[in-house]
Design a protein around this motif. Structure first.
Motif, PDB file in Angstrom:
ATOM      1  N   GLN A  67       0.816  -1.217   0.000  1.00 13.43           N
ATOM      2  CA  GLN A  67       0.000   0.000   0.000  1.00 13.43           C
ATOM      3  C   GLN A  67       0.850   1.267   0.000  1.00 13.43           C
ATOM      4  N   SER A  68       2.094   1.158   0.512  1.00 14.24           N
ATOM      5  CA  SER A  68       2.955   2.339   0.615  1.00 14.24           C
ATOM      6  C   SER A  68       4.317   2.031   0.020  1.00 14.24           C
ATOM      7  N   PRO A  69       4.382   1.848  -1.295  1.00 13.28           N
ATOM      8  CA  PRO A  69       5.669   1.513  -1.922  1.00 13.28           C
ATOM      9  C   PRO A  69       6.646   2.683  -1.834  1.00 13.28           C
ATOM     10  N   VAL A  70       7.916   2.351  -1.805  1.00 14.62           N
ATOM     11  CA  VAL A  70       8.961   3.373  -1.790  1.00 14.62           C
ATOM     12  C   VAL A  70       9.862   3.149  -2.991  1.00 14.62           C
ATOM     13  N   ALA A  71      10.450   4.252  -3.457  1.00 14.35           N
ATOM     14  CA  ALA A  71      11.261   4.164  -4.664  1.00 14.35           C
ATOM     15  C   ALA A  71      12.569   3.434  -4.420  1.00 14.35           C
ATOM     16  N   ARG A  72      13.118   3.562  -3.232  1.00 15.98           N
ATOM     17  CA  ARG A  72      14.423   2.973  -2.958  1.00 15.98           C
ATOM     18  C   ARG A  72      14.456   2.509  -1.506  1.00 15.98           C
ATOM     19  N   ARG A  73      15.065   1.390  -1.262  1.00 18.30           N
ATOM     20  CA  ARG A  73      15.133   0.858   0.099  1.00 18.30           C
ATOM     21  C   ARG A  73      16.574   0.785   0.565  1.00 18.30           C
ATOM     22  N   ASP A  74      16.762   1.114   1.829  1.00 19.67           N
ATOM     23  CA  ASP A  74      18.098   0.935   2.394  1.00 19.67           C
ATOM     24  C   ASP A  74      18.287  -0.530   2.774  1.00 19.67           C
ATOM     25  N   GLN A  75      19.453  -0.854   3.286  1.00 20.19           N
ATOM     26  CA  GLN A  75      19.799  -2.240   3.574  1.00 20.19           C
ATOM     27  C   GLN A  75      18.844  -2.866   4.581  1.00 20.19           C
ATOM     28  N   ALA A  81      21.293  -9.937  -1.925  1.00 23.16           N
ATOM     29  CA  ALA A  81      22.549 -10.553  -1.513  1.00 23.16           C
ATOM     30  C   ALA A  81      23.698 -10.105  -2.400  1.00 23.16           C
ATOM     31  N   LEU A  82      23.449  -9.953  -3.699  1.00 24.34           N
ATOM     32  CA  LEU A  82      24.497  -9.474  -4.601  1.00 24.34           C
ATOM     33  C   LEU A  82      24.819  -8.006  -4.328  1.00 24.34           C
ATOM     34  N   HIS A  83      23.801  -7.228  -3.939  1.00 25.41           N
ATOM     35  CA  HIS A  83      24.010  -5.802  -3.689  1.00 25.41           C
ATOM     36  C   HIS A  83      24.731  -5.561  -2.361  1.00 25.41           C
ATOM     37  N   TRP A  84      24.418  -6.389  -1.356  1.00 31.97           N
ATOM     38  CA  TRP A  84      25.067  -6.275  -0.035  1.00 31.97           C
ATOM     39  C   TRP A  84      25.731  -7.616   0.294  1.00 31.97           C
ATOM     40  N   PRO A  85      26.814  -7.949  -0.356  1.00 30.32           N
ATOM     41  CA  PRO A  85      27.401  -9.302  -0.245  1.00 30.32           C
ATOM     42  C   PRO A  85      27.974  -9.638   1.125  1.00 30.32           C
ATOM     43  N   ASP A  86      28.208  -8.638   1.969  1.00 29.53           N
ATOM     44  CA  ASP A  86      28.782  -8.923   3.279  1.00 29.53           C
ATOM     45  C   ASP A  86      27.733  -8.981   4.381  1.00 29.53           C
ATOM     46  N   ASP A  87      26.445  -8.892   4.047  1.00 27.90           N
ATOM     47  CA  ASP A  87      25.372  -8.920   5.049  1.00 27.90           C
ATOM     48  C   ASP A  87      25.000 -10.381   5.338  1.00 27.90           C
ATOM     49  N   ALA A  88      25.357 -10.857   6.533  1.00 26.92           N
ATOM     50  CA  ALA A  88      25.122 -12.268   6.883  1.00 26.92           C
ATOM     51  C   ALA A  88      23.637 -12.587   7.010  1.00 26.92           C
ATOM     52  N   ILE A 136      21.041 -11.114   5.391  1.00 27.06           N
ATOM     53  CA  ILE A 136      20.454 -11.222   4.049  1.00 27.06           C
ATOM     54  C   ILE A 136      20.894 -12.520   3.380  1.00 27.06           C
ATOM     55  N   MET A 137      22.151 -12.901   3.598  1.00 28.16           N
ATOM     56  CA  MET A 137      22.637 -14.168   3.041  1.00 28.16           C
ATOM     57  C   MET A 137      21.821 -15.346   3.575  1.00 28.16           C
ATOM     58  N   GLN A 138      21.565 -15.366   4.893  1.00 30.13           N
ATOM     59  CA  GLN A 138      20.785 -16.448   5.491  1.00 30.13           C
ATOM     60  C   GLN A 138      19.369 -16.462   4.930  1.00 30.13           C
ATOM     61  N   LEU A 139      18.740 -15.279   4.828  1.00 28.43           N
ATOM     62  CA  LEU A 139      17.385 -15.194   4.294  1.00 28.43           C
ATOM     63  C   LEU A 139      17.341 -15.662   2.841  1.00 28.43           C
ATOM     64  N   THR A 140      18.359 -15.316   2.075  1.00 25.97           N
ATOM     65  CA  THR A 140      18.387 -15.719   0.666  1.00 25.97           C
ATOM     66  C   THR A 140      18.475 -17.233   0.528  1.00 25.97           C
ATOM     67  N   CYS A 141      19.357 -17.846   1.312  1.00 24.63           N
ATOM     68  CA  CYS A 141      19.464 -19.318   1.265  1.00 24.63           C
ATOM     69  C   CYS A 141      18.151 -19.965   1.688  1.00 24.63           C
ATOM     70  N   THR A 167      33.072 -13.159   1.038  1.00 27.40           N
ATOM     71  CA  THR A 167      32.837 -12.016   1.927  1.00 27.40           C
ATOM     72  C   THR A 167      32.144 -12.423   3.222  1.00 27.40           C
ATOM     73  N   GLN A 168      31.775 -13.693   3.371  1.00 24.06           N
ATOM     74  CA  GLN A 168      31.034 -14.178   4.529  1.00 24.06           C
ATOM     75  C   GLN A 168      31.935 -14.994   5.445  1.00 24.06           C
ATOM     76  N   ASP A 169      31.459 -15.228   6.662  1.00 25.91           N
ATOM     77  CA  ASP A 169      32.177 -16.068   7.612  1.00 25.91           C
ATOM     78  C   ASP A 169      32.312 -17.484   7.048  1.00 25.91           C
ATOM     79  N   ALA A 170      33.517 -18.057   7.150  1.00 28.04           N
ATOM     80  CA  ALA A 170      33.786 -19.360   6.527  1.00 28.04           C
ATOM     81  C   ALA A 170      32.910 -20.460   7.107  1.00 28.04           C
ATOM     82  N   ASP A 171      32.724 -20.473   8.430  1.00 28.52           N
ATOM     83  CA  ASP A 171      31.874 -21.491   9.046  1.00 28.52           C
ATOM     84  C   ASP A 171      30.433 -21.362   8.561  1.00 28.52           C
TER      85      ASP A 171
END
Length: 721
Positions: A323-331, A358-365, A367-372, A394-398
């Protein structure tokens, strides 16, 4: 559940020998002591090896010759109860009491039969616990339970006193004592009894509930609120605790909302705490009362969306965002939208949006978890390794190794899983590694990971160390240990013994169901009933958010949608499957177990599609359902046959066997995790056993990957977390 080294082949030989002995005893005459003892021993053995009719004949021979034979009468009563013939059990019990009128156990067993046949009130009349107060602890406890079932707990006071005189800390007696005083309006006495009971059982959920009710009736609102707030999590008491919290809110003065300058996330945490406590009125008042003058437009929007997600569910939050779309979203806003899409069952949409995040913010753990998670929920687990190859550095190895493990599990790729286990050393949490090693058949590696666990790392880790059988992973570990003990040192299994084991052990059944086919499309079968059974434990089908789900299924499939209530399950089982299955249903207290039983029962009688957890239907679900055969099972991430989505015609033999096995397990009070006792672990063993015994016949049942299913149905709400 455990088998000796001789295996089931020897057990079959023993059963055959017992049958031969029983036939010989049927011809033998005489009342010699050794002959009577042999009859009794053989009868007990036959009962244990499922030759109930022959066992009953021997028991009847024994009591006809020796009417005072206590255990033979008990055997007759229990055999009648086991086959669901409560009236025959009553007849046997009454006959036994003519010869053994003072036998407390026979009297109680007969009362149990009367309860099953005629209800709690008739059992009370038969037992007459108030006219002649029992002296045995078990009989006293049973009589108290009967009075509670018959809504006559007010009459239980003398029985409670008698039981507490023998066992001062008996939980049921302490609980019933509080309830009896509440029933008589003795609020002060109930409060005193509650305090004494809490001293003995401070974590007993129902004792705490009655204690809080006693405090409330006495007007001690703060004490009632404190007891209620610190109550243990007990799903079976959820409704009563919710009603109590509502009563506390009504009894308390109207809350004054202090207008303060607090960050939006602190305000959200306060509102969430009120929602968790069940005080929705207070939560709404708080949400409206915060001073938002210091919040930015972005923070105001964040609070509004998160509050809507908590208060009204993911679909309502998604509608609010649209109902309230925005043109641009922050992280942070992008993460929030991705989470809402994932929880709302948007499947491929969530995966596509989060992929670009995830491609735009590759170091965000996060977002990475949510994407998987979104890729798994959309049936696209194969894309996870590609994503990790692009941004994993760019992510934690474990964390990356953990994502690889989960992806291999979701794809059913045991070969990848083995390769990852070879290179993974200390992936956290270690519980993931234990699971992976067990599924790869490496018990030694799983034990090594278990030895590294620390009890302070989390609830699962603590339970694995101190109460392993209370957890799914601990039960699986125990199963692997048993199988390692019974496997021949030569490593060569006896085919007959191996086939028998698939019905008892998930780890043996797992490779069998993996071989049952994975075709995405089958020839349409119009015989499949166009019914969808919604059996969702812990959810109210009348809730607004659940109505969205029901409406979506009705609109997108055209099937008849039937939401089953767990509260009506016992009556339904009694009508369609008999008193024995109804007793099994009443025996279990966990909503998940009741839901498992009800799904099997509904499918066996009516057929159709059974859903065991909220699933949002995709746009193509109707076309996909029309392309299915009459039966379809699905394998989850550990290779088990799912109970959350089952497609079957009426009378399917796998479902019939699963229901029989589940009922037996519930009546035997097996100390197993729900997953093995009634859930996917049991359904996996049932499917494998039918296949091993050649019982599938014309009902060939493909067991497809969950990844196929997730293209058309998507986890919804908390299941996506």
């Amino acid at each position: 559940m455990e088998n000796g080294d001789d295996g089931k082949a020897d057990l079959a030989e023993v059963a055959t020998a017992l049958v031969d002995l029983a036939q010989w005893l049927g011809r033998a005459k005489g009342e010699e002591g050794w002959l009577a003892a042999l009859r009794f021993g053989v009868a007990g053995g036959l009962a244990q090896t499922n030759h109930s009719a022959m066992a009953e004949d021997l028991y009847r021979d024994i009591v006809s010759e020796t009417p005072q034979h206590f255990w033979a009468w008990i055997g007759l009563i229990e055999l009648a109860l086991a086959r669901g013939d409560a009236h025959a059990a009553v007849d046997a019990g009454r006959a036994a009491m003519l010869h053994l009128p003072d036998a407390a156990l026979i009297r109680r067993k007969t009362a149990e039969a009367v309860e099953q046949a005629e209800g709690a009130a008739a059992a009370i009349a038969f037992l007459d616990p108030l006219g002649q107060i029992p002296t045995e602890v078990d009989e006293l406890a049973y009589a108290i339970g009967l009075l509670r079932s018959a809504q006559r707990v007010g009459d239980a006071a003398p029985l409670c006193n008698a039981l507490l005189a023998v066992q001062p800390n008996h939980a049921l007696a302490l609980l019933a004592q509080i309830e009896a005083r509440l029933a008589h309006g003795d609020d002060a006495g109930a409060t005193a009894a509650a305090m004494a009971a809490l001293d003995q059982h401070p974590t007993h959920g129902e004792i705490r509930l009655r204690a809080a009710q006693a405090y409330l009736r006495l007007g001690q609102i703060s004490d009632a609120a404190m007891v209620c707030a610190t109550a243990p999590d007990d799903p079976g008491l959820g409704d009563e605790y919710a009603a109590l919290r509502h009563a506390l809110a009504q009894a308390s003065p109207a809350p004054t909302i202090t207008v303060t300058h607090v960050p939006w996330y602190r305000a959200l945490a306060d509102v969430a705490q009120a929602i968790d406590a069940g005080d929705l009125t207070l939560a709404d008042q708080m949400a409206k009362g915060f001073d938002r003058s210091a919040w930015s437009v972005t923070e105001e929007r964040a609070f509004t969306i998160e509050h809507c997600l908590l208060r009204h569910g993911p679909r309502a939050a998604l509608e609010l965002i649209r109902q309230s779309p925005v043109a641009r979203r922050d992280q942070e806003a992008a993460e929030r939208l991705g989470r809402v899409l994932l929880y709302a069952g948007c499947g491929a949409h969530a995966a596509r949006y989060l992929w670009f995040c995830a491609l735009h913010w590759p170091d965000d753990a996060v977002i990475m978890q949510l994407t998987c998670d979104a890729l798994h929920c959309a049936g696209q687990a194969a894309l996870v390794p590609r994503l990790l190859a692009r941004i994993g550095a760019t992510q934690d190895a474990d964390a990356v190794m953990g994502h690889r493990l989960t992806s291999a599990l979701r794809m059913g790729r045991d070969d990848l899983l083995r390769d990852i286990c070879l290179i993974a050393q200390e992936v956290q949490p270690l519980s993931v590694m234990i699971k992976a090693h067990l599924l790869c058949g490496d018990l030694a590696a799983a034990e090594a990971c278990l030895a590294q666990l620390r009890g302070d790392e989390g609830k699962l880790e603590h339970a694995l160390i101190h109460q392993p059988r209370a957890t799914w992973l601990g039960s699986l570990l125990n199963e692997a240990r048993i199988l390692a003990a019974v496997t021949p040192e030569s490593g060569v299994d006896d085919p007959a013994a191996s086939a028998a084991l698939v019905g008892d052990y998930f780890l043996r059944a797992r490779p069998v169901v993996a071989s049952l086919g994975d075709d995405e499309h089958l020839s349409p079968n119009p015989a499949l009933p166009r019914i969808i059974h919604l059996v969702w434990p812990g959810l109210d089908p009348e809730a607004v958010d659940d109505q969205r789900l029901v409406a979506a299924w009705a609109k997108r499939t055209g099937f008849v949608i039937e939401a089953a209530s767990l509260d009506d399950g016992a009556a339904w089982f009694a009508k369609h499957h008999g008193s024995r299955s109804a007793l099994a249903y009443r025996t279990v207290t966990a909503p998940d177990q009741k839901a498992d039983l009800l799904r099997y029962g509904l499918l066996l009688v009516r057929g159709g599609v059974a859903l065991g957890a909220p699933q949002w239907p995709g746009d193509d679900v109707a076309r996909w359902l029309d392309q299915q055969g009459s039966t379809r099972f699905f394998r989850d991430e550990v290779g088990a046959v799912m109970t959350d989505v089952i497609i079957a015609p009426p009378g399917h033999n796998v479902i019939a066997l699963a229901l029989e096995m589940a009922i037996n397990a519930c009546l035997a009070r097996e100390n197993e995790h729900r997953w093995f006792k009634t859930g996917p672990g049991l359904l996996t063993r049932a499917a494998a056993r039918c296949h091993a015994e050649g019982a599938l016949g014309a009902h060939i049942a493909p067991v497809s990957s969950e990844q196929i299913l997730r293209r058309y149905l998507h986890p919804y709400g908390p299941i996506a977390q």
